[in-house]
Design a protein around this motif. Structure first.
Motif: not given
Length: 279
Positions: A70-79, A240-250
């Motif tokens: 990919p020429e670009k990898i674009i990430c979305v936070g807090l979605n 496109t961002g991640t749902p709840e349940g990540v480690i930092i959310g605990k």
């Protein structure tokens, strides 16, 4: 159609995942298929029609990253709304964008090195969008016309490095920090990317379990918004961002970050399961 890339004699080869097994394609790469669009898919369909049972590979292959250049990898936070809720953050008014680079790409069943610079490695299951046509300043209503396909991704994140400064890049794009695959699934098999079950298993236990319907900014909204700020090209990847349940959310006392003994499998409905181990 499910397309994958695998290694043979240290070179990357394209394959098609079918009920009969994996059909090798020696005449094209995944990027060439994406560049050719409908013509490329038609060529692959002809290869399938001409194939025989003897042409298929076993499932015992060494996967490469499903998307190779990919020429670009674009990430979305807090979605995701519930993810924002778990970390007590306001819903963003505009998509929060950051980037990864190609060095972060890794494959299904790969082992990813945990850098010595982090003690807080986290998982993030995310829907990946593979762009199929040049897109500049497009509307939401036409955005899905510019999609080639979708894939399962894991936005591995070194939280201590991510939070070291106001810019997130350092914690996001270490080598191997974007497992992607096992397949790219072409868009006709995914009629509604905004309603897909999405989950993560850590050592076999479900830790994220949600649906892309919880996204704050939908797939068409993201493609359109990004295209108004930069030209998207065939093979570009948006995660496109991640749902709840990540480690930092605990709660702090319950956070147990990833170690070399862990195995993470991220899954998205109709897109397959992607497993990562660590070293």
């Amino acid at each position: 159609m499910k397309l994958l890339t695998y290694y043979k004699n240290d070179k990357k080869h394209l394959g098609i995942k079918l009920a009969e097994g994996i059909l090798p394609v020696n005449s094209m790469s995944i990027q060439e298929v994406i560049n050719q669009g409908e013509q490329g898919i038609m060529h692959l369909q002809q290869i399938i029609e001409k194939s025989s049972v003897d042409d298929y590979l076993s499932e015992e292959i060494e996967y490469a990253p499903a998307l190779t250049e990919p020429e670009k990898i674009i990430c979305v936070g807090l979605n995701y709304r519930k993810h924002a809720d778990e970390i007590k953050a306001d819903y963003p008014k505009y998509p929060i964008l950051f980037n990864k680079f190609n060095n972060a790409l890794s494959a299904h069943q790969a082992k990813v090195l945990i850098p010595e610079t982090t003690e807080r490695l986290d998982y993030e299951v995310e829907l990946g969008i593979v762009i199929g046509k040049k897109a500049c300043n497009i509307s939401e209503s036409e955005a899905l016309d510019y999609v080639f396909g979708y894939c399962t991704t894991n936005d591995l994140s070194a939280r201590d490095l991510q939070k070291r400064t106001g810019q997130w890049m350092l914690g996001k794009t270490s080598d191997g920090f974007l497992p992607i695959g096992p397949y790219i699934v072409t868009k006709e098999e995914i009629p509604n990317p905004n309603n897909l079950k999405i989950k993560t298993k850590l050592n076999g236990n479900i830790v994220q379990d949600s649906n892309t319907s919880d996204m704050i900014f939908s797939v068409p909204e993201l493609i359109s918004y990004i295209s108004k700020h930069m030209t998207l090209k065939p093979g570009d990847l948006i995660i496109t961002g991640t749902p709840e349940g990540v480690i930092i959310g605990k709660p702090i006392e319950e956070r147990s970050y990833l170690t070399q003994s862990d195995e993470v499998t991220v899954e998205i409905e109709n897109l397959g399961s992607l497993t990562t181990r660590f070293k």
